[in-house]
Design an enzyme around this catalytic site. Structure first.
Site, mmCIF file in Angstrom:
data_model
loop_
_atom_site.group_PDB
_atom_site.id
_atom_site.type_symbol
_atom_site.label_atom_id
_atom_site.label_comp_id
_atom_site.label_asym_id
_atom_site.label_seq_id
_atom_site.Cartn_x
_atom_site.Cartn_y
_atom_site.Cartn_z
ATOM 1 N N LYS A 182 0.704 -1.321 0.038
ATOM 2 C CA LYS A 182 -0.004 -0.065 -0.072
ATOM 3 C C LYS A 182 0.775 1.169 0.107
ATOM 4 O O LYS A 182 0.455 2.537 -0.517
ATOM 5 C CB LYS A 182 -0.849 0.142 1.369
ATOM 6 C CG LYS A 182 -2.130 -0.913 1.273
ATOM 7 C CD LYS A 182 -3.196 -0.552 0.309
ATOM 8 C CE LYS A 182 -4.373 -1.521 0.545
ATOM 9 N NZ LYS A 182 -5.446 -0.838 -0.520
ATOM 10 N N SER B 206 1.589 -9.853 -0.481
ATOM 11 C CA SER B 206 1.328 -8.552 -0.372
ATOM 12 C C SER B 206 1.514 -7.356 1.067
ATOM 13 O O SER B 206 1.707 -6.370 1.066
ATOM 14 C CB SER B 206 -0.219 -8.231 -0.494
ATOM 15 O OG SER B 206 -1.040 -8.971 0.097
#
Length: 332
Positions: A57, A314
């Site tokens: 992110k 991720s």
């Protein structure tokens, strides 16, 4: 691939890479001998777990805040930036805002684990706990934007966010230009959409595979309906994949529809087993959302024999109690 109505193009992704240089880590793509033997393929792991904020992110958040400063000046963000998050995006916004000298407020629902809340607070951002879902937390974000003049940094539904995440796709194509498949967790669609745009623009034949939760898969249900729909948010080991895509979604719905080739939903048991397998065999601590690629390979028996496949790990934002739950579930 030309820029479509979603506003994301390969050129946007290259611009994003220039903006985030020096702020975001270029993460390694590593070969997994154990998984390669298991699936009779070359399995590569993209280690976004090594980002300083703990997850991918940081790419999108840094790109958007830097672009706003570039376009409007730092004074335009004097009231601060604000977002709602399931944890990783909030931490990324807090991290990026701190580095770029901008105040930040992060609105979190009660479903966000305590370890992620603490990590955000440690970066100096103001945290507000609001509601029982990410959608409810966004109501508070809208109030802060309206009443305090704060600037929204959305978790996924913005071309600048998706372009930032797409820089990961550029790295994949540079490190493994002959990839057959990229397997990515799918929630709001910023990560899969950005990666898919970069990869498809460079190597159209590479398959982009999305993986969602078995329940509460908002983007997948929206794609099936042909329009954004609301779904009930449920707890999961892969909590980062929770939340809706927004009924007024302007970017990622169309982007994912354009670039995703196939999709699989995975059970909690499969996610738990994948988390444990990655820890035991790769010595990597990953959150549930980072393990769904492996979960899909195992649960659905994807035909990858002889192929070169990248799994996007991720993020690493997993609490010890969540890891314990995964171990217990995997051992049943």
């Amino acid at each position: 691939m030309p820029q479509s109505q979603h506003g994301v193009s390969l050129a946007c992704i290259y611009q994003a890479r220039q903006r985030i240089a020096g702020q975001v880590l270029r993460t390694p793509l590593v070969h997994s001998p154990a998984l390669s033997r298991r699936f009779d393929a070359e399995i590569l792991l993209k280690l976004e777990t090594l980002q300083p904020s703990g997850a991918f992110k940081l790419r999108g958040a840094t790109n958007m805040i830097a672009a706003l400063i570039e376009r409007h000046g730092r004074e335009a963000l004097e009231a601060g930036v604000v977002t709602a998050s399931t944890g990783n995006h909030g931490r990324a916004v807090a991290f990026a805002a701190s580095r770029l000298g901008v105040p930040a407020t992060i609105c979190l629902s009660c479903l966000v684990p305590a370890n992620k809340v603490a990590a955000i607070e440690a970066l100096g951002a103001e945290v507000e706990r609001v509601g029982e879902s990410q959608d409810e937390a966004f109501i508070e974000v809208e109030r802060l934007v309206r009443e305090r003049g704060m600037t929204l940094i959305p978790p996924f539904d913005d071309p600048l966010i998706a372009a930032g995440q797409g820089t990961l796709g550029l790295e994949l194509m540079e490190d493994a230009p002959d990839l057959d498949r990229v397997v990515v967790g799918l929630s709001g669609g910023g990560l899969l959409g950005g990666i898919g745009m970069a990869v498809k623009a460079i190597r159209p034949e590479t398959r982009i595979t999305g993986v969602s939760l078995s329940r509460g898969a908002a983007m997948w249900q929206s794609l099936q309906a042909g329009r954004p729909v609301a779904v009930e948010e449920v707890g999961s080991l892969a909590d980062s994949l929770g939340g809706g895509i927004g009924l007024d979604n302007r970017c990622t719905f169309g982007l994912v529809r354009e670039v995703m080739d196939d999709h699989f939903q995975v059970s909690e048991t499969s996610i738990a087993q994948a988390m444990v397998d990655i820890l035991e065999h790769e010595k990597l601590l990953v959150e549930g959302a980072a393990a769904v690629g492996l979960a899909a390979l195992a649960e659905h028996g994807l035909e990858v024999r002889g192929q070169r496949v990248a799994l996007v790990l991720s993020g690493n934002g997993v609490a010890l109690e969540t890891l314990d739950k995964a171990r217990q579930l995997a051992n049943r």
